[in-house]
Design a protein around this motif. Structure first.
Motif, PDB file in Angstrom:
ATOM      1  N   ASP A  88       0.804  -1.236   0.000  1.00  0.00           N
ATOM      2  CA  ASP A  88       0.000   0.000   0.000  1.00  0.00           C
ATOM      3  C   ASP A  88       0.829   1.274   0.000  1.00  0.00           C
ATOM      4  OD1 ASP A  88      -2.417  -1.417  -0.046  1.00  0.00           O
ATOM      5  OD2 ASP A  88      -2.356  -1.681   2.128  1.00  0.00           O
ATOM      6  N   ALA A  89       2.024   1.209  -0.575  1.00  0.00           N
ATOM      7  CA  ALA A  89       2.872   2.395  -0.700  1.00  0.00           C
ATOM      8  C   ALA A  89       3.642   2.323  -2.010  1.00  0.00           C
ATOM      9  CB  ALA A  89       3.848   2.477   0.474  1.00  0.00           C
ATOM     10  N   VAL A  90       4.011   3.481  -2.507  1.00  0.00           N
ATOM     11  CA  VAL A  90       4.857   3.545  -3.695  1.00  0.00           C
ATOM     12  C   VAL A  90       6.296   3.319  -3.224  1.00  0.00           C
ATOM     13  CG1 VAL A  90       5.690   5.006  -5.569  1.00  0.00           C
ATOM     14  CG2 VAL A  90       3.289   5.149  -4.850  1.00  0.00           C
ATOM     15  N   GLN A  91       6.940   2.305  -3.782  1.00  0.00           N
ATOM     16  CA  GLN A  91       8.311   1.969  -3.421  1.00  0.00           C
ATOM     17  C   GLN A  91       9.202   2.354  -4.601  1.00  0.00           C
ATOM     18  OE1 GLN A  91       8.771   0.937  -0.368  1.00  0.00           O
ATOM     19  NE2 GLN A  91       6.672   0.385   0.126  1.00  0.00           N
ATOM     20  N   VAL A  92      10.194   3.209  -4.336  1.00  0.00           N
ATOM     21  CA  VAL A  92      11.089   3.693  -5.380  1.00  0.00           C
ATOM     22  C   VAL A  92      12.508   3.248  -5.028  1.00  0.00           C
ATOM     23  CG1 VAL A  92      11.930   5.722  -6.627  1.00  0.00           C
ATOM     24  CG2 VAL A  92       9.594   5.701  -5.708  1.00  0.00           C
ATOM     25  N   LEU A  93      13.154   2.546  -5.943  1.00  0.00           N
ATOM     26  CA  LEU A  93      14.538   2.131  -5.749  1.00  0.00           C
ATOM     27  C   LEU A  93      15.433   3.031  -6.579  1.00  0.00           C
ATOM     28  CD1 LEU A  93      14.145  -1.756  -6.063  1.00  0.00           C
ATOM     29  CD2 LEU A  93      13.876  -0.316  -4.039  1.00  0.00           C
ATOM     30  N   VAL A  94      16.481   3.570  -5.947  1.00  0.00           N
ATOM     31  CA  VAL A  94      17.377   4.486  -6.655  1.00  0.00           C
ATOM     32  C   VAL A  94      18.835   4.132  -6.371  1.00  0.00           C
ATOM     33  CG1 VAL A  94      15.704   6.385  -6.555  1.00  0.00           C
ATOM     34  CG2 VAL A  94      17.458   6.205  -4.792  1.00  0.00           C
ATOM     35  N   SER A  95      19.691   4.598  -7.261  1.00  0.00           N
ATOM     36  CA  SER A  95      21.127   4.585  -6.982  1.00  0.00           C
ATOM     37  C   SER A  95      21.574   6.042  -6.995  1.00  0.00           C
ATOM     38  CB  SER A  95      21.891   3.757  -8.014  1.00  0.00           C
ATOM     39  OG  SER A  95      21.853   4.361  -9.278  1.00  0.00           O
ATOM     40  N   VAL A  96      22.590   6.336  -6.187  1.00  0.00           N
ATOM     41  CA  VAL A  96      23.100   7.699  -6.118  1.00  0.00           C
ATOM     42  C   VAL A  96      24.550   7.719  -6.573  1.00  0.00           C
ATOM     43  CG1 VAL A  96      21.527   8.439  -4.291  1.00  0.00           C
ATOM     44  CG2 VAL A  96      23.739   7.481  -3.683  1.00  0.00           C
ATOM     45  N   ARG A  97      24.932   8.828  -7.145  1.00  0.00           N
ATOM     46  CA  ARG A  97      26.318   9.007  -7.581  1.00  0.00           C
ATOM     47  C   ARG A  97      27.199   9.124  -6.339  1.00  0.00           C
ATOM     48  NH1 ARG A  97      25.986  13.656 -10.504  1.00  0.00           N
ATOM     49  NH2 ARG A  97      26.515  14.825  -8.648  1.00  0.00           N
ATOM     50  N   PHE A  98      28.372   8.551  -6.416  1.00  0.00           N
ATOM     51  CA  PHE A  98      29.330   8.647  -5.320  1.00  0.00           C
ATOM     52  C   PHE A  98      29.561  10.116  -4.989  1.00  0.00           C
ATOM     53  CE2 PHE A  98      33.621   8.970  -3.590  1.00  0.00           C
ATOM     54  CZ  PHE A  98      33.531   8.065  -2.539  1.00  0.00           C
ATOM     55  N   GLY A  99      29.464  10.455  -3.724  1.00  0.00           N
ATOM     56  CA  GLY A  99      29.654  11.836  -3.290  1.00  0.00           C
ATOM     57  C   GLY A  99      28.362  12.565  -3.016  1.00  0.00           C
ATOM     58  N   VAL A 100      27.227  12.052  -3.509  1.00  0.00           N
ATOM     59  CA  VAL A 100      25.924  12.666  -3.247  1.00  0.00           C
ATOM     60  C   VAL A 100      25.449  12.206  -1.870  1.00  0.00           C
ATOM     61  CG1 VAL A 100      23.496  12.677  -3.962  1.00  0.00           C
ATOM     62  CG2 VAL A 100      25.296  12.847  -5.676  1.00  0.00           C
ATOM     63  N   ALA A 101      24.912  13.110  -1.090  1.00  0.00           N
ATOM     64  CA  ALA A 101      24.362  12.750   0.220  1.00  0.00           C
ATOM     65  C   ALA A 101      23.096  11.923   0.000  1.00  0.00           C
ATOM     66  CB  ALA A 101      24.061  14.008   1.027  1.00  0.00           C
ATOM     67  N   ALA A 102      23.222  10.620   0.191  1.00  0.00           N
ATOM     68  CA  ALA A 102      22.150   9.681  -0.152  1.00  0.00           C
ATOM     69  C   ALA A 102      20.856   9.979   0.594  1.00  0.00           C
ATOM     70  CB  ALA A 102      22.610   8.249   0.104  1.00  0.00           C
ATOM     71  N   ASP A 103      20.936  10.181   1.904  1.00  0.00           N
ATOM     72  CA  ASP A 103      19.717  10.418   2.685  1.00  0.00           C
ATOM     73  C   ASP A 103      18.989  11.674   2.226  1.00  0.00           C
ATOM     74  OD1 ASP A 103      20.204   8.156   4.157  1.00  0.00           O
ATOM     75  OD2 ASP A 103      20.999   9.213   5.909  1.00  0.00           O
ATOM     76  N   ALA A 104      19.731  12.736   2.006  1.00  0.00           N
ATOM     77  CA  ALA A 104      19.117  14.001   1.593  1.00  0.00           C
ATOM     78  C   ALA A 104      18.507  13.885   0.191  1.00  0.00           C
ATOM     79  CB  ALA A 104      20.151  15.126   1.629  1.00  0.00           C
ATOM     80  N   ALA A 105      19.212  13.223  -0.709  1.00  0.00           N
ATOM     81  CA  ALA A 105      18.705  13.060  -2.073  1.00  0.00           C
ATOM     82  C   ALA A 105      17.443  12.199  -2.086  1.00  0.00           C
ATOM     83  CB  ALA A 105      19.779  12.444  -2.959  1.00  0.00           C
ATOM     84  N   ALA A 106      17.443  11.123  -1.309  1.00  0.00           N
ATOM     85  CA  ALA A 106      16.266  10.246  -1.238  1.00  0.00           C
ATOM     86  C   ALA A 106      15.074  10.993  -0.644  1.00  0.00           C
ATOM     87  CB  ALA A 106      16.594   9.005  -0.415  1.00  0.00           C
ATOM     88  N   GLU A 107      15.310  11.763   0.385  1.00  0.00           N
ATOM     89  CA  GLU A 107      14.225  12.532   1.013  1.00  0.00           C
ATOM     90  C   GLU A 107      13.675  13.595   0.058  1.00  0.00           C
ATOM     91  OE1 GLU A 107      11.328  13.881   3.601  1.00  0.00           O
ATOM     92  OE2 GLU A 107      12.389  11.969   3.463  1.00  0.00           O
ATOM     93  N   ALA A 108      14.564  14.266  -0.665  1.00  0.00           N
ATOM     94  CA  ALA A 108      14.109  15.273  -1.635  1.00  0.00           C
ATOM     95  C   ALA A 108      13.235  14.635  -2.706  1.00  0.00           C
ATOM     96  CB  ALA A 108      15.310  15.973  -2.264  1.00  0.00           C
ATOM     97  N   LEU A 109      13.663  13.478  -3.212  1.00  0.00           N
ATOM     98  CA  LEU A 109      12.880  12.789  -4.245  1.00  0.00           C
ATOM     99  C   LEU A 109      11.551  12.311  -3.669  1.00  0.00           C
ATOM    100  CD1 LEU A 109      12.612  11.755  -7.107  1.00  0.00           C
ATOM    101  CD2 LEU A 109      13.855   9.695  -6.409  1.00  0.00           C
ATOM    102  N   ARG A 110      11.567  11.788  -2.452  1.00  0.00           N
ATOM    103  CA  ARG A 110      10.334  11.329  -1.816  1.00  0.00           C
ATOM    104  C   ARG A 110       9.330  12.469  -1.704  1.00  0.00           C
ATOM    105  NH1 ARG A 110       7.446  11.531   2.328  1.00  0.00           N
ATOM    106  NH2 ARG A 110       8.809  12.952   3.462  1.00  0.00           N
ATOM    107  N   GLN A 111       9.789  13.629  -1.281  1.00  0.00           N
ATOM    108  CA  GLN A 111       8.902  14.787  -1.140  1.00  0.00           C
ATOM    109  C   GLN A 111       8.355  15.229  -2.494  1.00  0.00           C
ATOM    110  OE1 GLN A 111      11.057  17.813   1.034  1.00  0.00           O
ATOM    111  NE2 GLN A 111      11.022  16.640   2.935  1.00  0.00           N
TER     112      GLN A 111
END
Length: 137
Positions: A88-111
């Motif tokens: 019952d949720a949208v699940q998005v799988l991503v990869s991040v470029r080395f050096g990108v703050a993963a948590d912040a990027a994932a949260e920005a995309l989620r929002q």
């Protein structure tokens, strides 16, 4: 000119005919997995109320819409690998470029996905973004 040989009498087909006569068992669980996948694709994920009636949107449509939004709105250095509606949720799988703050990027995309789904569907959707890989710059 030689007459073409009747393919029905060609001895090379004997092995094919023998194989065709053998019963091939269905792998265990295959039918159940296929039926679940078919049912999942048709399950209503969101009921959207409207002035002249409601609209039922299937999980498949929500996943496709979320996938398009994710690809369009992903922050720099974020690649969307997969999008699905599970639990019952949208699940998005991503990869991040080395050096990108993963948590912040994932949260920005989620929002961004949450806001756009809400805008387009008129109802709130739960979105989870999972960082599953890091790729080189």
């Amino acid at each position: 000119m030689a007459e073409p040989q009747d393919p029905e009498r060609d001895p090379r087909w004997d092995a094919v005919r023998a194989a065709a006569r053998r019963r091939v068992p269905t792998p265990p669980g295959l039918v159940e997995r296929v039926l679940r996948a078919v049912a999942r694709g048709r399950r209503t994920a969101v009921d959207v109320p409207g002035e002249s009636g409601g609209l039922s949107v299937t999980e498949n449509v929500v996943a496709r819409l979320a996938s398009a939004i994710a690809a369009e709105r992903a922050p720099d250095g974020v690649l969307v690998s997969a999008v699905a509606v599970e639990d019952d949720a949208v699940q998005v799988l991503v990869s991040v470029r080395f050096g990108v703050a993963a948590d912040a990027a994932a949260e920005a995309l989620r929002q961004r996905i949450t806001a756009e789904l809400s805008r387009q569907l008129g109802v709130a959707a739960t979105v989870n973004v999972h960082v599953v890989d890091v790729h080189p710059g």
